[in-house]
Design a protein around this motif. Structure first.
Motif, PDB file in Angstrom:
ATOM      1  N   MET A   1       0.842  -1.188   0.000  1.00  0.00           N
ATOM      2  CA  MET A   1       0.000   0.000   0.000  1.00  0.00           C
ATOM      3  C   MET A   1       0.886   1.251   0.000  1.00  0.00           C
ATOM      4  O   MET A   1       1.865   1.294   0.748  1.00  0.00           O
ATOM      5  CB  MET A   1      -0.890  -0.002   1.247  1.00  0.00           C
ATOM      6  N   PRO A   2       0.570   2.248  -0.821  1.00  0.00           N
ATOM      7  CA  PRO A   2       1.372   3.470  -0.829  1.00  0.00           C
ATOM      8  C   PRO A   2       1.184   4.238   0.480  1.00  0.00           C
ATOM      9  O   PRO A   2       0.206   4.038   1.190  1.00  0.00           O
ATOM     10  CB  PRO A   2       0.796   4.252  -2.011  1.00  0.00           C
ATOM     11  N   PRO A   3       2.133   5.106   0.828  1.00  0.00           N
ATOM     12  CA  PRO A   3       1.985   5.873   2.065  1.00  0.00           C
ATOM     13  C   PRO A   3       0.756   6.777   2.007  1.00  0.00           C
ATOM     14  O   PRO A   3       0.371   7.262   0.953  1.00  0.00           O
ATOM     15  CB  PRO A   3       3.276   6.685   2.148  1.00  0.00           C
ATOM     16  N   LEU A   4       0.152   6.977   3.170  1.00  0.00           N
ATOM     17  CA  LEU A   4      -1.085   7.745   3.287  1.00  0.00           C
ATOM     18  C   LEU A   4      -1.013   9.094   2.577  1.00  0.00           C
ATOM     19  O   LEU A   4      -1.949   9.495   1.880  1.00  0.00           O
ATOM     20  CB  LEU A   4      -1.412   7.951   4.767  1.00  0.00           C
ATOM     21  N   GLN A   5       0.104   9.793   2.738  1.00  0.00           N
ATOM     22  CA  GLN A   5       0.194  11.127   2.156  1.00  0.00           C
ATOM     23  C   GLN A   5       0.151  11.107   0.638  1.00  0.00           C
ATOM     24  O   GLN A   5      -0.090  12.119  -0.001  1.00  0.00           O
ATOM     25  CB  GLN A   5       1.444  11.859   2.657  1.00  0.00           C
ATOM     26  N   SER A   6       0.355   9.925   0.041  1.00  0.00           N
ATOM     27  CA  SER A   6       0.329   9.822  -1.418  1.00  0.00           C
ATOM     28  C   SER A   6      -1.068   9.625  -1.983  1.00  0.00           C
ATOM     29  O   SER A   6      -1.296   9.913  -3.153  1.00  0.00           O
ATOM     30  CB  SER A   6       1.218   8.658  -1.884  1.00  0.00           C
ATOM     31  N   TYR A   7      -1.994   9.111  -1.188  1.00  0.00           N
ATOM     32  CA  TYR A   7      -3.317   8.829  -1.747  1.00  0.00           C
ATOM     33  C   TYR A   7      -4.474   9.575  -1.099  1.00  0.00           C
ATOM     34  O   TYR A   7      -5.585   9.552  -1.618  1.00  0.00           O
ATOM     35  CB  TYR A   7      -3.604   7.321  -1.739  1.00  0.00           C
ATOM     36  N   CYS A   8      -4.269  10.252   0.043  1.00  0.00           N
ATOM     37  CA  CYS A   8      -5.393  10.984   0.641  1.00  0.00           C
ATOM     38  C   CYS A   8      -5.833  12.096  -0.317  1.00  0.00           C
ATOM     39  O   CYS A   8      -5.041  12.621  -1.089  1.00  0.00           O
ATOM     40  CB  CYS A   8      -5.029  11.531   2.005  1.00  0.00           C
ATOM     41  N   GLN A   9      -7.102  12.427  -0.271  1.00  0.00           N
ATOM     42  CA  GLN A   9      -7.653  13.435  -1.171  1.00  0.00           C
ATOM     43  C   GLN A   9      -7.924  14.759  -0.483  1.00  0.00           C
ATOM     44  O   GLN A   9      -8.222  15.751  -1.135  1.00  0.00           O
ATOM     45  CB  GLN A   9      -8.923  12.895  -1.822  1.00  0.00           C
ATOM     46  N   SER A  10      -7.850  14.754   0.830  1.00  0.00           N
ATOM     47  CA  SER A  10      -7.959  15.983   1.608  1.00  0.00           C
ATOM     48  C   SER A  10      -7.330  15.725   2.964  1.00  0.00           C
ATOM     49  O   SER A  10      -7.066  14.577   3.332  1.00  0.00           O
ATOM     50  CB  SER A  10      -9.416  16.433   1.743  1.00  0.00           C
ATOM     51  N   ILE A  11      -7.080  16.809   3.695  1.00  0.00           N
ATOM     52  CA  ILE A  11      -6.419  16.698   4.998  1.00  0.00           C
ATOM     53  C   ILE A  11      -7.200  17.487   6.039  1.00  0.00           C
ATOM     54  O   ILE A  11      -7.550  18.654   5.814  1.00  0.00           O
ATOM     55  CB  ILE A  11      -4.978  17.231   4.938  1.00  0.00           C
ATOM     56  N   LEU A  12      -7.461  16.847   7.158  1.00  0.00           N
ATOM     57  CA  LEU A  12      -8.028  17.528   8.324  1.00  0.00           C
ATOM     58  C   LEU A  12      -6.884  17.850   9.261  1.00  0.00           C
ATOM     59  O   LEU A  12      -6.221  16.949   9.788  1.00  0.00           O
ATOM     60  CB  LEU A  12      -9.050  16.630   9.024  1.00  0.00           C
ATOM     61  N   CYS A  13      -6.626  19.146   9.450  1.00  0.00           N
ATOM     62  CA  CYS A  13      -5.609  19.594  10.401  1.00  0.00           C
ATOM     63  C   CYS A  13      -6.293  19.707  11.761  1.00  0.00           C
ATOM     64  O   CYS A  13      -7.221  20.508  11.932  1.00  0.00           O
ATOM     65  CB  CYS A  13      -5.017  20.928   9.966  1.00  0.00           C
ATOM     66  N   LEU A  14      -5.853  18.901  12.713  1.00  0.00           N
ATOM     67  CA  LEU A  14      -6.607  18.676  13.950  1.00  0.00           C
ATOM     68  C   LEU A  14      -5.913  19.225  15.183  1.00  0.00           C
ATOM     69  O   LEU A  14      -4.758  18.883  15.472  1.00  0.00           O
ATOM     70  CB  LEU A  14      -6.832  17.167  14.116  1.00  0.00           C
ATOM     71  N   ASP A  15      -6.648  20.040  15.926  1.00  0.00           N
ATOM     72  CA  ASP A  15      -6.262  20.465  17.263  1.00  0.00           C
ATOM     73  C   ASP A  15      -6.918  19.504  18.253  1.00  0.00           C
ATOM     74  O   ASP A  15      -7.915  18.848  17.916  1.00  0.00           O
ATOM     75  CB  ASP A  15      -6.733  21.906  17.487  1.00  0.00           C
ATOM     76  N   ILE A 118       4.351  16.676   2.326  1.00  0.00           N
ATOM     77  CA  ILE A 118       3.337  15.818   1.708  1.00  0.00           C
ATOM     78  C   ILE A 118       3.409  15.937   0.192  1.00  0.00           C
ATOM     79  O   ILE A 118       3.417  14.943  -0.536  1.00  0.00           O
ATOM     80  CB  ILE A 118       1.933  16.188   2.225  1.00  0.00           C
ATOM     81  N   ASN A 119       3.490  17.167  -0.299  1.00  0.00           N
ATOM     82  CA  ASN A 119       3.517  17.364  -1.746  1.00  0.00           C
ATOM     83  C   ASN A 119       4.829  16.893  -2.374  1.00  0.00           C
ATOM     84  O   ASN A 119       4.847  16.467  -3.534  1.00  0.00           O
ATOM     85  CB  ASN A 119       3.223  18.819  -2.087  1.00  0.00           C
ATOM     86  N   GLU A 120       5.894  16.944  -1.615  1.00  0.00           N
ATOM     87  CA  GLU A 120       7.147  16.405  -2.136  1.00  0.00           C
ATOM     88  C   GLU A 120       7.009  14.895  -2.336  1.00  0.00           C
ATOM     89  O   GLU A 120       7.441  14.360  -3.369  1.00  0.00           O
ATOM     90  CB  GLU A 120       8.294  16.701  -1.163  1.00  0.00           C
ATOM     91  N   THR A 121       6.407  14.212  -1.389  1.00  0.00           N
ATOM     92  CA  THR A 121       6.215  12.766  -1.544  1.00  0.00           C
ATOM     93  C   THR A 121       5.226  12.458  -2.663  1.00  0.00           C
ATOM     94  O   THR A 121       5.363  11.448  -3.366  1.00  0.00           O
ATOM     95  CB  THR A 121       5.733  12.113  -0.233  1.00  0.00           C
ATOM     96  N   ARG A 122       4.253  13.333  -2.861  1.00  0.00           N
ATOM     97  CA  ARG A 122       3.279  13.116  -3.938  1.00  0.00           C
ATOM     98  C   ARG A 122       3.925  13.320  -5.308  1.00  0.00           C
ATOM     99  O   ARG A 122       3.620  12.594  -6.255  1.00  0.00           O
ATOM    100  CB  ARG A 122       2.075  14.036  -3.742  1.00  0.00           C
ATOM    101  N   ARG A 123       4.804  14.301  -5.414  1.00  0.00           N
ATOM    102  CA  ARG A 123       5.511  14.509  -6.680  1.00  0.00           C
ATOM    103  C   ARG A 123       6.358  13.285  -7.023  1.00  0.00           C
ATOM    104  O   ARG A 123       6.396  12.850  -8.177  1.00  0.00           O
ATOM    105  CB  ARG A 123       6.394  15.759  -6.598  1.00  0.00           C
ATOM    106  N   ALA A 128      -0.981  14.184  -8.109  1.00  0.00           N
ATOM    107  CA  ALA A 128      -1.232  15.624  -8.045  1.00  0.00           C
ATOM    108  C   ALA A 128      -1.054  16.145  -6.620  1.00  0.00           C
ATOM    109  O   ALA A 128      -1.435  15.487  -5.653  1.00  0.00           O
ATOM    110  CB  ALA A 128      -2.642  15.929  -8.547  1.00  0.00           C
ATOM    111  N   GLU A 129      -0.474  17.331  -6.521  1.00  0.00           N
ATOM    112  CA  GLU A 129      -0.258  17.926  -5.209  1.00  0.00           C
ATOM    113  C   GLU A 129      -1.576  18.370  -4.585  1.00  0.00           C
ATOM    114  O   GLU A 129      -2.546  18.665  -5.283  1.00  0.00           O
ATOM    115  CB  GLU A 129       0.678  19.132  -5.338  1.00  0.00           C
ATOM    116  N   LEU A 130      -1.582  18.421  -3.255  1.00  0.00           N
ATOM    117  CA  LEU A 130      -2.726  18.961  -2.533  1.00  0.00           C
ATOM    118  C   LEU A 130      -2.559  20.477  -2.408  1.00  0.00           C
ATOM    119  O   LEU A 130      -1.443  20.973  -2.263  1.00  0.00           O
ATOM    120  CB  LEU A 130      -2.839  18.333  -1.144  1.00  0.00           C
ATOM    121  N   THR A 131      -3.667  21.181  -2.438  1.00  0.00           N
ATOM    122  CA  THR A 131      -3.660  22.632  -2.296  1.00  0.00           C
ATOM    123  C   THR A 131      -4.364  23.010  -0.995  1.00  0.00           C
ATOM    124  O   THR A 131      -4.931  22.151  -0.311  1.00  0.00           O
ATOM    125  CB  THR A 131      -4.393  23.297  -3.467  1.00  0.00           C
TER     126      THR A 131
END
Length: 199
Positions: A1-15, A118-123, A128-131
């Protein structure tokens, strides 16, 4: 399985404080805190992370959402421990390496550094990079993001005393996560939709 940061489609930044439990309640742990299950028991006894099940419910039908913990707890606990504290969500936690991110940086800087990694690992994976449009920031302190217009636009501010216990906050979180999802990326591997907290 690829690393999570490579296939997630969005990110929840959590406090954590003011989101998963009341912000006003300090945690009491030793200078050498326990890790894993023992720490979870200690925090449960102090009524920390009491709204974790609400977060699990919000993410149960959204396997494409990765979690980046930007809470100040990252200054006390390593990222593996923070992931463990999120119970059945732990496999969703993106753990940016300490050599790439400054764990002591203010939340906006930490999030930006993590997104860059994350985007470095995706490249490297030709994904496609996340925005910023694919990020949702969940925090009870709007002032921490006041100097960062891009992240402020992605911010859902919780009531520090009620956090995710408020139905309206959970509804807004669901709307923001749905809007943040991008179909430009690889689909996430199948996961169980019946997530519940182990905490």
């Amino acid at each position: 399985m690829p690393p999570l940061q490579s296939y997630c489609q969005s990110i929840l930044c959590l406090d954590f404080d003011g989101v998963l439990h009341r912000a006003s309640d300090a945690i009491h742990i030793s200078d050498r805190p326990a890790s894993g299950p023992l720490l979870a028991v200690q925090l449960k006894a102090q009524r920390r992370l009491v709204w974790l099940n609400e977060l699990c419910d919000a993410l149960a039908s959204r396997p494409e959402v990765g979690i980046l913990v930007h809470s100040t707890w990252r200054r006390k606990f390593d990222q593996g421990t923070l992931a463990h504290l999120l119970g059945d969500l732990q496999d969703r936690v993106i753990q940016a390496p300490a050599y790439f991110v400054d764990l002591d940086a203010p939340a906006p800087d930490f999030i930006r550094q993590a997104l860059e990694w994350i985007n470095e690992t995706r490249r490297e994976a030709n994904v496609a990079e996340l925005t910023f449009e694919e990020i949702v920031v969940l925090d009870d302190r709007a002032e921490f993001f006041a100097s960062d217009a891009e992240l402020t636009q992605r911010l859902l501010v919780t009531d520090p005393n009620l956090g995710l216990s408020m139905a309206q906050t959970r509804i807004q979180l669901s709307r923001m996560l749905d809007a943040a999802r991008s179909d430009r990326h690889f689909a996430a591997p199948e996961v169980s939709v019946g997530l519940t907290s182990k905490f």
